[in-house]
Design a protein around this motif. Structure first.
Motif, PDB file in Angstrom:
ATOM      1  N   ARG A  57       2.315   0.770 -13.877  1.00  0.00           N
ATOM      2  CA  ARG A  57       1.403   0.603 -12.740  1.00  0.00           C
ATOM      3  C   ARG A  57       0.598  -0.680 -12.885  1.00  0.00           C
ATOM      4  O   ARG A  57       0.369  -1.393 -11.895  1.00  0.00           O
ATOM      5  N   ARG A  58       0.189  -0.981 -14.087  1.00  0.00           N
ATOM      6  CA  ARG A  58      -0.587  -2.200 -14.301  1.00  0.00           C
ATOM      7  C   ARG A  58       0.267  -3.439 -14.065  1.00  0.00           C
ATOM      8  O   ARG A  58      -0.157  -4.382 -13.402  1.00  0.00           O
ATOM      9  N   LEU A  59       1.475  -3.430 -14.605  1.00  0.00           N
ATOM     10  CA  LEU A  59       2.375  -4.572 -14.422  1.00  0.00           C
ATOM     11  C   LEU A  59       2.685  -4.786 -12.947  1.00  0.00           C
ATOM     12  O   LEU A  59       2.660  -5.913 -12.452  1.00  0.00           O
ATOM     13  N   LEU A  60       3.011  -3.699 -12.268  1.00  0.00           N
ATOM     14  CA  LEU A  60       3.369  -3.810 -10.853  1.00  0.00           C
ATOM     15  C   LEU A  60       2.188  -4.337 -10.051  1.00  0.00           C
ATOM     16  O   LEU A  60       2.362  -5.180  -9.163  1.00  0.00           O
ATOM     17  N   VAL A  94      -0.045  14.006  -0.040  1.00  0.00           N
ATOM     18  CA  VAL A  94       1.045  14.045   0.953  1.00  0.00           C
ATOM     19  C   VAL A  94       0.567  13.432   2.267  1.00  0.00           C
ATOM     20  O   VAL A  94       1.286  12.664   2.910  1.00  0.00           O
ATOM     21  N   ASN A  95      -0.666  13.745   2.656  1.00  0.00           N
ATOM     22  CA  ASN A  95      -1.227  13.181   3.883  1.00  0.00           C
ATOM     23  C   ASN A  95      -1.275  11.665   3.838  1.00  0.00           C
ATOM     24  O   ASN A  95      -1.009  10.985   4.832  1.00  0.00           O
ATOM     25  N   ARG A  96      -1.651  11.112   2.687  1.00  0.00           N
ATOM     26  CA  ARG A  96      -1.722   9.653   2.562  1.00  0.00           C
ATOM     27  C   ARG A  96      -0.366   9.009   2.837  1.00  0.00           C
ATOM     28  O   ARG A  96      -0.280   7.952   3.453  1.00  0.00           O
ATOM     29  N   VAL A  97       0.690   9.652   2.359  1.00  0.00           N
ATOM     30  CA  VAL A  97       2.032   9.120   2.572  1.00  0.00           C
ATOM     31  C   VAL A  97       2.452   9.304   4.025  1.00  0.00           C
ATOM     32  O   VAL A  97       2.947   8.372   4.668  1.00  0.00           O
ATOM     33  N   LEU A  98       2.258  10.506   4.562  1.00  0.00           N
ATOM     34  CA  LEU A  98       2.707  10.783   5.933  1.00  0.00           C
ATOM     35  C   LEU A  98       1.929   9.983   6.971  1.00  0.00           C
ATOM     36  O   LEU A  98       2.455   9.669   8.044  1.00  0.00           O
ATOM     37  N   ARG A  99       0.685   9.647   6.678  1.00  0.00           N
ATOM     38  CA  ARG A  99      -0.117   8.881   7.627  1.00  0.00           C
ATOM     39  C   ARG A  99       0.194   7.386   7.583  1.00  0.00           C
ATOM     40  O   ARG A  99      -0.236   6.643   8.455  1.00  0.00           O
ATOM     41  N   ILE A 145      11.673   4.878  -5.862  1.00  0.00           N
ATOM     42  CA  ILE A 145      10.825   3.991  -5.049  1.00  0.00           C
ATOM     43  C   ILE A 145      11.655   2.861  -4.465  1.00  0.00           C
ATOM     44  O   ILE A 145      11.485   2.489  -3.290  1.00  0.00           O
ATOM     45  N   ILE A 146      12.569   2.295  -5.268  1.00  0.00           N
ATOM     46  CA  ILE A 146      13.422   1.201  -4.787  1.00  0.00           C
ATOM     47  C   ILE A 146      14.260   1.664  -3.593  1.00  0.00           C
ATOM     48  O   ILE A 146      14.396   0.950  -2.589  1.00  0.00           O
ATOM     49  N   LYS A 147      14.822   2.870  -3.690  1.00  0.00           N
ATOM     50  CA  LYS A 147      15.634   3.402  -2.583  1.00  0.00           C
ATOM     51  C   LYS A 147      14.800   3.563  -1.318  1.00  0.00           C
ATOM     52  O   LYS A 147      15.267   3.284  -0.207  1.00  0.00           O
ATOM     53  N   ILE A 148      13.561   4.017  -1.490  1.00  0.00           N
ATOM     54  CA  ILE A 148      12.680   4.187  -0.331  1.00  0.00           C
ATOM     55  C   ILE A 148      12.358   2.835   0.304  1.00  0.00           C
ATOM     56  O   ILE A 148      12.411   2.678   1.531  1.00  0.00           O
ATOM     57  N   VAL A 149      12.037   1.842  -0.524  1.00  0.00           N
ATOM     58  CA  VAL A 149      11.725   0.506   0.001  1.00  0.00           C
ATOM     59  C   VAL A 149      12.941  -0.073   0.723  1.00  0.00           C
ATOM     60  O   VAL A 149      12.817  -0.689   1.793  1.00  0.00           O
ATOM     61  N   ARG A 150      14.113   0.155   0.149  1.00  0.00           N
ATOM     62  CA  ARG A 150      15.339  -0.334   0.800  1.00  0.00           C
ATOM     63  C   ARG A 150      15.550   0.359   2.151  1.00  0.00           C
ATOM     64  O   ARG A 150      15.892  -0.281   3.151  1.00  0.00           O
ATOM     65  N   SER A 151      15.316   1.657   2.193  1.00  0.00           N
ATOM     66  CA  SER A 151      15.456   2.397   3.447  1.00  0.00           C
ATOM     67  C   SER A 151      14.471   1.900   4.494  1.00  0.00           C
ATOM     68  O   SER A 151      14.806   1.787   5.682  1.00  0.00           O
ATOM     69  N   ILE A 152      13.262   1.614   4.062  1.00  0.00           N
ATOM     70  CA  ILE A 152      12.264   1.062   4.986  1.00  0.00           C
ATOM     71  C   ILE A 152      12.762  -0.264   5.558  1.00  0.00           C
ATOM     72  O   ILE A 152      12.685  -0.506   6.765  1.00  0.00           O
ATOM     73  N   GLY A 153      13.279  -1.130   4.670  1.00  0.00           N
ATOM     74  CA  GLY A 153      13.770  -2.429   5.113  1.00  0.00           C
ATOM     75  C   GLY A 153      14.917  -2.325   6.099  1.00  0.00           C
ATOM     76  O   GLY A 153      14.971  -3.049   7.096  1.00  0.00           O
ATOM     77  N   VAL A 154      15.833  -1.397   5.835  1.00  0.00           N
ATOM     78  CA  VAL A 154      17.006  -1.228   6.710  1.00  0.00           C
ATOM     79  C   VAL A 154      16.605  -0.587   8.037  1.00  0.00           C
ATOM     80  O   VAL A 154      16.955  -1.072   9.115  1.00  0.00           O
ATOM     81  N   ASN A 155      15.847   0.508   7.967  1.00  0.00           N
ATOM     82  CA  ASN A 155      15.506   1.251   9.184  1.00  0.00           C
ATOM     83  C   ASN A 155      14.498   0.529  10.073  1.00  0.00           C
ATOM     84  O   ASN A 155      14.446   0.766  11.282  1.00  0.00           O
ATOM     85  N   GLY A 156      13.700  -0.357   9.460  1.00  0.00           N
ATOM     86  CA  GLY A 156      12.694  -1.063  10.260  1.00  0.00           C
ATOM     87  C   GLY A 156      13.111  -2.457  10.675  1.00  0.00           C
ATOM     88  O   GLY A 156      12.347  -3.170  11.335  1.00  0.00           O
ATOM     89  N   SER A 195       0.841  -1.215   0.000  1.00  0.00           N
ATOM     90  CA  SER A 195       0.000   0.000   0.000  1.00  0.00           C
ATOM     91  C   SER A 195       0.866   1.252   0.000  1.00  0.00           C
ATOM     92  O   SER A 195       0.499   2.261  -0.608  1.00  0.00           O
ATOM     93  N   PHE A 196       2.046   1.187   0.636  1.00  0.00           N
ATOM     94  CA  PHE A 196       2.912   2.366   0.676  1.00  0.00           C
ATOM     95  C   PHE A 196       3.474   2.669  -0.712  1.00  0.00           C
ATOM     96  O   PHE A 196       3.521   3.833  -1.128  1.00  0.00           O
ATOM     97  N   VAL A 197       3.886   1.642  -1.432  1.00  0.00           N
ATOM     98  CA  VAL A 197       4.389   1.834  -2.801  1.00  0.00           C
ATOM     99  C   VAL A 197       3.282   2.417  -3.672  1.00  0.00           C
ATOM    100  O   VAL A 197       3.522   3.312  -4.493  1.00  0.00           O
ATOM    101  N   THR A 198       2.059   1.932  -3.502  1.00  0.00           N
ATOM    102  CA  THR A 198       0.923   2.467  -4.253  1.00  0.00           C
ATOM    103  C   THR A 198       0.729   3.958  -3.961  1.00  0.00           C
ATOM    104  O   THR A 198       0.487   4.757  -4.869  1.00  0.00           O
ATOM    105  N   GLN A 199       0.865   4.342  -2.680  1.00  0.00           N
ATOM    106  CA  GLN A 199       0.706   5.750  -2.316  1.00  0.00           C
ATOM    107  C   GLN A 199       1.839   6.605  -2.867  1.00  0.00           C
ATOM    108  O   GLN A 199       1.625   7.760  -3.253  1.00  0.00           O
ATOM    109  N   LEU A 200       3.055   6.060  -2.925  1.00  0.00           N
ATOM    110  CA  LEU A 200       4.188   6.810  -3.472  1.00  0.00           C
ATOM    111  C   LEU A 200       3.987   7.092  -4.962  1.00  0.00           C
ATOM    112  O   LEU A 200       4.273   8.192  -5.447  1.00  0.00           O
ATOM    113  N   ILE A 201       3.485   6.087  -5.674  1.00  0.00           N
ATOM    114  CA  ILE A 201       3.228   6.277  -7.111  1.00  0.00           C
ATOM    115  C   ILE A 201       2.107   7.293  -7.314  1.00  0.00           C
ATOM    116  O   ILE A 201       2.192   8.165  -8.180  1.00  0.00           O
TER     117      ILE A 201
END
Length: 955
Positions: A479-482, A373-378, A429-440, A348-354
């Motif tokens: 978006r469709r492929l993903l 922006v709210n959707r992402v920050l929330r 998006i890949i960098k963000i997902v990687r950061s999420i994985g590392v930081n979490g 859902s986070f990747v969907t909101q980023l796109i």
């Protein structure tokens, strides 16, 4: 029992050293259980055989690698373009039916059909416009074939005749394209292995266990390995009789590939004739079925039988609910179905980023819209990439910053979504997902780690295909492929597969026997699943060439169904009986078949929740000490508060006593009624303060303003630079964008905002025309507070309270006899007018609030009474005051006057009504303080329709 018999036979034939034995299954799951059986029967150290699936076997024999689905469709698209020359068909348009074509090619190769002959037949079939030579059955098949394509009939015909005539050329081109890269789709690889006829057998003995339907490549393989292979078939005499579709294939193969087990073993193969405890239970919802799991497991202590107990989902979307319905005290559980990546937070986070970078970006403002922006920050994962994300969220919304740029946070850096820059967006998006994985990662949550890793892998793979040129895509296709990739990806559960209650999909049950089986969502459509004839190849031709048809699919699922129950002691089938929406409420055809053919009783039951839907009743709130204390803390009553009490006492309690604020979560730059009213009020205030004389306003002044739109004040006022448009812009800046008054630059207005701006302009001009009829007049002030103290008596106790609020406008009007009076003008931009009332008692009659808008009248009267006697600043001489409600939408007539009338007479001096008004007001306020009068809900349910608290009181 079946795998136990296989294990016995293998031990009898090969002993405890099975290093030269390979056991081949249709799927992986059964290998774990067979290995467990071997270990128990051997009861001593042994060399286990090698286990593999049929797919593993073919892959070991081939130098080709199976291409991933995305690359396969992309390469197929390239072959399609080359062979048809159709450059207008985009990958996005092609992708859906490209998957269908790929499936046809795969089926064709697995069944080793002659491609050139088959496609020649299809092409010839379509070369004739006259179809009179076709039988009715053939016409029906073609009609059903056409139903797979959503388009107009003519468009379908023109579009696909070109395709059909090139099907063989595309097939040849596509296979060669893949082979040049050392790749293949699965059917192509299987066929390549068989046609090369160079099968390398690294084991002396092979055991093929638990197969049912055999495609042509598998038939040829079995035949070639006959001399060194044993075949183990799982079936029951019950469906081996001619006419039962479940046994269609095993009946065919038993003679050709004899069973390694004794076919006359009645203990193994004659179980469905024995009586079993079978229950068919209907349920109105899927959730109700899942909640039944706990009861079912505890009945007869089924959960204690561990791996002999199975919960089978015909609809695997139930997994999330099923897991949450497993009793907490169950220590062992094996879930064979993977958890859907689609249901994880990272998806859902990747969907909101796109969405943020696409719909959420305003090219006009070169900034991101607050709503996105709210959707992402929330999102719960935002904390891993934005420090103090909650504080930032609160700040942006408090300040109503509708457009956000990178200066707020680097996360809000825009990436163009055009074709050229799309790889940069995906890299972001890949960098963000990687950061999420590392930081979490410190949370050590397995689902978190696995889901972020899978998402990272998916995105990286897509980016690789784009960089290599295999995937030529734009943002729509991406978006469709993903979305398709995410929906088809699951996260495996880790555990000990051969212990604990088994939770699985229907396909994982193959070759496994259970004592207790609970089958969920066994509806027609789920069992059998996916039995449609979606294909480019008409049914009759598929059947003629031995390809897969609907009949094959039904037979396969019928076998799965009967195999699942054949050795079980008790089986419970649950199905959804609801017919709401697209649901049919039908049990599976196999259940109906069992009811008809089985010679033992089947119990029909209905599952009920055992509880009634909880009805929330509107409570009466007694004024206990805590409530009375809260009432005493109220220092001032506004007309809004008093009207709220009269409208609904319970609403008053929620808002002013309990302190439950109304939802005011506007994060989009649109304009609702409340905000429009604020903008108009501010514009009107600025218009009189900046554009018209502060003393006497004449008709000439108004005419000049209407004509030029410019300020009519003298140069010394400092306001000559203001215009009508300027005051409206300033009102938008302060009320919509929360900027300071006088801010010249604010975000450009969008289309809807521009329309609202024009309406405000129209209303201001209408207001000027109304005032022109009253000239000369003087506008004394706008937007100022008035208040007074009153003493009330409740249960013998006197109490002084303050009442008052904010006046929109106070002006002075000159009457014909040259005397003057003041008006308290309340602007109203809504469409509903306040109706004339007969008396002050009608003003305080709660029934009139909704039907006659008496709350408007009450507010205007209260403000006017306070202004008449208690405002020494704006009315030091206590001139007569008239209450006025100026309804802008209804002020077009020449004889229109906003002054309120009571019983047919205009109110020129509000103090005439003071005694009656203050008496009624004091009574209402005394009620609020009276401990014997509880807060009761309104009896007028129409008021509840738009009440912000209606969910709290069940209305």
């Amino acid at each position: 029992m079946f795998l136990k018999e296989v294990a016995k036979d293998l031990l009898n034939k090969y002993g405890v050293d099975m290093t030269d034995v390979a056991v081949v299954f249709p799927n992986k799951r059964a290998a774990l259980f067979l290995n467990n059986e071997l270990a128990q029967l051997a009861n001593k150290p042994m060399w286990s055989p090698s286990y593999m699936t049929i797919s593993d076997f073919f892959r070991q024999q081939s130098s080709l690698t199976v291409a991933d689905p995305i690359k396969s469709v992309c390469d197929l698209y390239q072959s399609y373009i080359e062979e048809t020359g159709n450059l207008t068909e985009t990958l996005d348009q092609f992708y859906g039916w490209g998957q269908l074509l790929l499936s046809d090619y795969d089926d064709l190769d697995k069944n080793m059909a002659d491609a050139s002959m088959l496609f020649s037949n299809i092409s010839n079939l379509r070369e004739f416009d006259d179809v009179s030579y076709l039988t009715d059955e053939q016409k029906a098949e073609l009609h059903r074939f056409f139903a797979n394509f959503e388009d107009n009939p003519e468009g379908i015909r023109e579009r696909f005749i070109a395709l059909w005539s090139n099907l063989n050329n595309i097939y040849i081109n596509f296979k060669q394209r893949l082979k040049n890269q050392g790749l293949a789709y699965e059917g192509m690889m299987y066929r390549d292995v068989i046609e090369k006829n160079n099968i390398k057998t690294q084991y002396k003995h092979y055991a093929f266990v638990g197969f049912n339907v055999l495609q042509k490549v598998e038939q040829v393989l079995f035949d070639r390995l006959k001399d060194k292979a044993a075949f183990y078939w799982d079936y029951d005499y019950y469906y081996m009789k001619k006419g039962n579709e479940a046994g269609n294939y095993i009946r065919k193969w038993l003679d050709q590939f004899p069973n390694a087990l004794q076919n006359d073993n009645e203990i193994l193969y004659d179980n469905l004739k024995r009586e079993k405890d079978i229950n068919f239970i209907s349920a109105s919802t899927e959730d109700l079925q899942a909640r039944y799991i706990t009861k079912w497991l505890r009945e007869d202590n089924r959960y204690e039988d561990g791996k002999r107990t199975a919960i089978v989902m015909c609809d695997e979307h139930l997994l999330h609910t099923v897991i949450h319905c497993i009793p907490e005290n169950m220590r062992k559980l094996n879930v064979t179905t993977g958890y859907p990546l689609q249901q994880t937070p990272v998806a859902s986070f990747v969907t909101q980023l796109i969405a943020l970078q696409t719909e959420g970006y305003s090219a006009q403002e070169k900034a991101f819209r607050l709503h996105y922006v709210n959707r992402v920050l929330r999102h719960p994962y935002c904390k891993y990439i934005v420090t103090q994300s909650t504080e930032l969220l609160n700040t942006l919304n408090k300040e109503k910053r509708f457009y956000i740029t990178a200066d707020v946070n680097s996360l809000f850096t825009h990436y163009s979504v055009d074709k050229q820059h799309l790889p940069e967006l995906i890299t972001w998006i890949i960098k963000i997902v990687r950061s999420i994985g590392v930081n979490g990662a410190t949370n050590k949550d397995p689902l978190f780690v696995e889901s972020t890793f899978r998402m990272y892998t998916l995105l990286t793979r897509v980016l690789e295909l784009m960089k290599s040129g295999d995937l030529d895509t734009d943002i729509i296709i991406f978006r469709r492929l993903l979305s398709e990739l995410i929906s088809s990806t699951s996260i495996p559960f880790h555990g000990e597969p051969a212990s604990g209650v088994q939770v699985m999909g229907i396909l994982e049950t193959r070759n496994l026997d259970f004592d207790h089986v609970l089958v969920l969502s066994c509806n027609e459509g789920n069992m059998p699943k996916g039995v449609d004839d979606a294909s480019f190849i008409p049914h009759l031709i598929r059947k003629a060439y031995g390809l897969t048809t609907i009949d094959n699919k039904v037979s396969i699922y019928s076998y799965y169904f009967h195999e699942l129950i054949q050795r079980a002691q008790d089986i419970t089938f649950l199905y959804n009986s609801s017919t709401q929406g697209s649901k049919t409420g039908e049990m599976s055809r196999f259940m109906l078949q069992l009811m008809t053919e089985w010679n033992h009783p089947i119990h029909r039951l209905k599952l009920q929740a055992g509880q009634n839907t909880m009805q929330i009743e509107a409570e009466i709130i007694q004024k206990e000490q805590g409530v009375l204390k809260k009432i005493d803390e109220i220092k001032r009553f506004s007309p809004t508060a008093i009207n709220t009490y009269m409208r609904c006492q319970l609403m008053f309690y929620f808002k002013y006593i309990a302190g439950i604020a109304e939802l005011n979560d506007i994060d989009e730059d649109d304009i609702d009624g409340r905000l429009f009213g604020n903008i108009f009020h501010r514009s009107a205030q600025l218009m009189y303060e900046k554009l018209l004389p502060r003393e006497i306003i004449t008709a000439k002044d108004i005419d000049n303003l209407l004509k030029t739109g410019k300020s009519t004040q003298p140069i010394t006022s400092g306001n000559t630079g203001w215009t009508l448009e300027g005051v409206i812009d300033d009102a938008f800046a302060t009320e919509l964008f929360n900027l300071s008054s006088g801010t010249k630059k604010h975000p450009k207005l969008n289309g809807l905002q521009l329309i609202n701006k024009e309406v405000v302009n129209k209303y201001l001009r209408q207001l000027l025309k109304i005032d022109r009829r009253l000239t000369p007049l003087r506008v004394i002030s706008h937007e100022f507070d008035v208040r007074r103290n009153i003493t009330i008596k409740s249960r013998g106790i006197e109490k002084t309270v303050e009442v008052g609020g904010r006046i929109d406008r106070l002006d002075e009007v000159f009457s014909n006899n040259k005397t003057t009076y003041l008006r308290v003008v309340d602007y109203k931009t809504g469409s509903k007018k306040a109706e004339e009332l007969k008396s002050i008692q009608d003003v305080f009659d709660s029934k009139n609030i909704r039907t006659k808008k008496s709350d408007y009248t009450m507010q205007a009267l209260l403000y006017s009474l306070i202004e008449a006697k208690y405002d020494n600043i704006h009315n030091p001489y206590h001139k007569p005051v008239s209450p006025a409600l100026l309804f802008i939408q209804h002020a077009g007539g020449n004889d229109y006057t906003p002054v309120i009338s009571m019983a047919g007479e205009k109110i020129t001096d509000v103090t005439v009504y003071e005694e009656d008004f203050m008496k009624e007001l004091s009574t209402k306020l005394a009620e609020i303080y009276d401990p014997e009068i509880p807060f009761s809900p309104t009896v007028d349910l129409k008021i509840c329709e738009y009440c912000p608290y209606k969910q709290l009181c069940g209305r």
